[in-house]
Design a protein around this motif. Sequence first.
Motif, PDB file in Angstrom:
ATOM      1  N   LEU B 284       0.828  -1.208   0.000  1.00 42.39           N
ATOM      2  CA  LEU B 284       0.000   0.000   0.000  1.00 42.39           C
ATOM      3  C   LEU B 284       0.860   1.255   0.000  1.00 42.39           C
ATOM      4  O   LEU B 284       0.631   2.185  -0.783  1.00 42.39           O
ATOM      5  N   SER B 285       1.863   1.278   0.884  1.00 41.63           N
ATOM      6  CA  SER B 285       2.685   2.483   0.952  1.00 41.63           C
ATOM      7  C   SER B 285       3.495   2.636  -0.339  1.00 41.63           C
ATOM      8  O   SER B 285       3.748   3.750  -0.793  1.00 41.63           O
ATOM      9  N   GLY B 286       3.884   1.516  -0.935  1.00 40.15           N
ATOM     10  CA  GLY B 286       4.603   1.578  -2.208  1.00 40.15           C
ATOM     11  C   GLY B 286       3.750   2.226  -3.277  1.00 40.15           C
ATOM     12  O   GLY B 286       4.236   3.062  -4.055  1.00 40.15           O
ATOM     13  N   ALA B 287       2.455   1.876  -3.306  1.00 36.98           N
ATOM     14  CA  ALA B 287       1.563   2.445  -4.308  1.00 36.98           C
ATOM     15  C   ALA B 287       1.479   3.960  -4.154  1.00 36.98           C
ATOM     16  O   ALA B 287       1.559   4.707  -5.133  1.00 36.98           O
ATOM     17  N   VAL B 288       1.317   4.406  -2.906  1.00 34.06           N
ATOM     18  CA  VAL B 288       1.192   5.846  -2.661  1.00 34.06           C
ATOM     19  C   VAL B 288       2.476   6.570  -3.043  1.00 34.06           C
ATOM     20  O   VAL B 288       2.468   7.571  -3.767  1.00 34.06           O
ATOM     21  N   LEU B 289       3.586   6.013  -2.577  1.00 33.02           N
ATOM     22  CA  LEU B 289       4.881   6.627  -2.863  1.00 33.02           C
ATOM     23  C   LEU B 289       5.120   6.723  -4.363  1.00 33.02           C
ATOM     24  O   LEU B 289       5.464   7.791  -4.894  1.00 33.02           O
ATOM     25  N   ALA B 290       4.923   5.603  -5.053  1.00 35.93           N
ATOM     26  CA  ALA B 290       5.178   5.589  -6.493  1.00 35.93           C
ATOM     27  C   ALA B 290       4.234   6.533  -7.216  1.00 35.93           C
ATOM     28  O   ALA B 290       4.618   7.172  -8.199  1.00 35.93           O
ATOM     29  N   GLY B 291       2.985   6.646  -6.734  1.00 35.99           N
ATOM     30  CA  GLY B 291       2.024   7.550  -7.358  1.00 35.99           C
ATOM     31  C   GLY B 291       2.545   8.971  -7.378  1.00 35.99           C
ATOM     32  O   GLY B 291       2.617   9.615  -8.424  1.00 35.99           O
ATOM     33  N   PHE B 292       2.955   9.469  -6.191  1.00 37.88           N
ATOM     34  CA  PHE B 292       3.448  10.839  -6.125  1.00 37.88           C
ATOM     35  C   PHE B 292       4.761  10.992  -6.892  1.00 37.88           C
ATOM     36  O   PHE B 292       4.979  11.963  -7.608  1.00 37.88           O
ATOM     37  N   LEU B 293       5.618   9.982  -6.745  1.00 33.03           N
ATOM     38  CA  LEU B 293       6.924  10.036  -7.404  1.00 33.03           C
ATOM     39  C   LEU B 293       6.761  10.173  -8.918  1.00 33.03           C
ATOM     40  O   LEU B 293       7.358  11.047  -9.560  1.00 33.03           O
ATOM     41  N   LEU B 294       5.914   9.324  -9.489  1.00 33.45           N
ATOM     42  CA  LEU B 294       5.746   9.346 -10.938  1.00 33.45           C
ATOM     43  C   LEU B 294       5.052  10.624 -11.388  1.00 33.45           C
ATOM     44  O   LEU B 294       5.378  11.176 -12.439  1.00 33.45           O
ATOM     45  N   GLY B 295       4.101  11.093 -10.575  1.00 32.95           N
ATOM     46  CA  GLY B 295       3.444  12.350 -10.910  1.00 32.95           C
ATOM     47  C   GLY B 295       4.458  13.483 -11.003  1.00 32.95           C
ATOM     48  O   GLY B 295       4.454  14.279 -11.944  1.00 32.95           O
ATOM     49  N   ILE B 296       5.346  13.546 -10.009  1.00 29.65           N
ATOM     50  CA  ILE B 296       6.349  14.618  -9.985  1.00 29.65           C
ATOM     51  C   ILE B 296       7.319  14.469 -11.157  1.00 29.65           C
ATOM     52  O   ILE B 296       7.630  15.433 -11.865  1.00 29.65           O
ATOM     53  N   LEU B 297       7.789  13.222 -11.391  1.00 23.31           N
ATOM     54  CA  LEU B 297       8.726  13.011 -12.487  1.00 23.31           C
ATOM     55  C   LEU B 297       8.097  13.397 -13.813  1.00 23.31           C
ATOM     56  O   LEU B 297       8.751  13.973 -14.683  1.00 23.31           O
ATOM     57  N   GLN B 298       6.792  13.076 -13.951  1.00 22.00           N
ATOM     58  CA  GLN B 298       6.124  13.426 -15.199  1.00 22.00           C
ATOM     59  C   GLN B 298       6.111  14.937 -15.392  1.00 22.00           C
ATOM     60  O   GLN B 298       6.314  15.425 -16.502  1.00 22.00           O
ATOM     61  N   SER B 299       5.889  15.665 -14.295  1.00 27.77           N
ATOM     62  CA  SER B 299       5.835  17.122 -14.464  1.00 27.77           C
ATOM     63  C   SER B 299       7.226  17.689 -14.747  1.00 27.77           C
ATOM     64  O   SER B 299       7.362  18.652 -15.490  1.00 27.77           O
TER      65      SER B 299
END
Lengths: 384, 342
Positions: B284-299
């Motif tokens: 669960l925490s991996g999903a949340v972390l990766a979600g924000f991480l990928l969002g930021i990297l995309q921007s």
Amino acid sequence: MKLLAMSRNDILLFVGFVIFTLAGPIILEPFGAGYPDLLQKFAIFGIFALGFNILFGLTGYLSFGHAAFLGAGSYTAVWTFKLFSMNPIPAIILSTLIGGIFAAAIGFISLRRTGIYFSILTLAFAQMSYNLAYSVLTPITNGETGLQLAQSDPRVLDVALGRDYGAVLPSSDFFGLEMTGYPGFYFCAIFLIICFFIKIRIFRSPFGLMLRAVKSNQNRLNYTGVNSRPYDLSAFIISGMYAGLAGGLLAVTDPLAGAERMQWTASGEVVLMTILGGAGTLIGPVIGAGAIKYFENIFSAFNDTILMNAFSFLPEVLQSAAVSVTSLFVGEGWHLTLGALFMLIVIFLPGGLMEGFKRISAMIKKRMNGGSDGSASSNPTTSA
Amino acid sequence: MDAIFLQVLNGLDKGGAYALIALGLTLIFGTLGVVNFAHGALFMLGAFVAVAFKSILSLEQVTIDPTRMTAWGTPMEIRQPFVEVWFGDLGATVLEYSVPFAILAAIPTMLFIGLVMERGLIQFFYKRPHADQILVTFGLAIVVQEIIKSIFGANPIPQPAPEIAKGMIDFGVALGFDAGNVVYPAWRLIYFLFSLSVIAVVFAFLQFTTFGMVVRAGMADRETVGLLGIDIDRRFTIVFGIAALVAGLAGLMYTPILSPDYHMGMDFLVLSFVVVVVGGMGSLSGAVLAGFLLGILQSFASMNEVKAIFPGIDQIIIYLIAVVVLLVRPRGLMGRKGVMEH
């Protein structure tokens, strides 16, 4: 190697398939499908699904990115038309090759993982290709407009051979035979037959057995000391080449290539074709592809007027109700039917139409033998 | 420095959406062992709850004012939403804040949809291969999408944010940057905070309630929990409902940022699956972390400076990262051993 050493059943199946394909225009006439444009689609998507089945049906790897190879094949074919010649042969050869090369590159990475990871990796690669085709690769793919022929194309080979298309936009022709209408269909049909033959050979070869072993238990295969990776990768490349060929043929019959052919819903469609016909069966995917393209054609042509006529036997209130319900599923709403069909097949008939046929024939056999026959148990992985 | 800070901010709202969808996907996967390709459809349904809520609220009363004439010489029609007629200013406020208020409608709706989906379809697929689960939920996603299309049409339907959240916040000043350098749309900030609080609620629910404890125990060893006399299936059904609700809320609050149309779910779904895989299946925490991480990297990837070096990188960055992560750390950033090894 004895090329024609096939069992009697396989020969019968193959001969039947050849006859059915070549006589397709006559046989399908009564169903309203006897016209070349639709028949071409049957043949092309038949090839696509056949290839997909070599991967999914034999090894069990569910790829969600096969449309990328189809799209790559289409682009290659159109570029071959533009640069070299309007003759479809170089285009077909090149698009098959490019499909294979793409598959080798993507497969090499994706096949490191199995199960759902594999599905997501292939999906990611296909989406990547789709996004690239729409954005950065616009000089190659012509972005949203799609890649088209132009009068000013160089066509080196044609020019060298002294062929001049004059002021008209050229269309592909096989030594003077235009690839539209029935010649186009027969051109595709011949490839369909060749592909089907190769597929029978693969299914019955030691290589095919190895692929089945991957599906039933990859761990055990590894424990016996077999490195299954080369087998998986070859299956992936072969199916990629089938997809590239199908993409090339799409461009031959209609010289146009667009990125939407690579979208993941297109990948989903070939999965559906394979499942609907019967994954792991020889002929199932062609039937699935035919059925889907046929119903797509019929259903999307329906509109409210046709429906009104169809339900005209009902009283007026019921008529409009029936029309408004059915109109959800036809015309623009064809995808709804497709999705519902998808669910129904997976829920009730995971072996596809072929399993359905087998169940019915087993039932009939049982009836005839007075219910004593017990050998009719269905086994979807090893059937014709 | 402030440019980097701004890009991080830009990634947060999208990252929040990814994180919420991925959280739901992971919950479903961890509890029921089902790969849900229809999760994007739930995100989209949530967005359309907001659309439906607003269009019901804006049903108008038409009165004819005979004293005034239009330019064509017909009596002037006065259109006024019923809520305003009945409730006056309060009604107008509700209409203005239709997106946040739609949450009240979305909670029962999404829970109900989730429960119906689990009982009606998913429960028959626990024992089937993952390929079958993927295929049947994929079919369901198409069906849901097409139904929405036939009701609401194919065009995006803009959902305005409340007037107060429409503006920009210049909060770079508060952090010591020059004024005007870090300007950020208020609603995106609200979305980020919203997604954080939803994530916090879900984690707190799992961590601090008896129900959550049972669910966690069931995730670890379903059979033993069943042997202890606990009806684990029923709890897992509820978890599915919660996951549907989380996805729905994520979609609902996202509507002012991206006008909802019928295929927005599919677009987000593919990315969210990538997020789940990068984070590590079942974590669960991996999903949340990766979600924000990928969002930021995309921007970051969509900055012009970056695009000048790698053209098109913004289109493919997420997939590229997924490929690299899967090859380097096959279980994802925080994946556990033994989850989805086959």
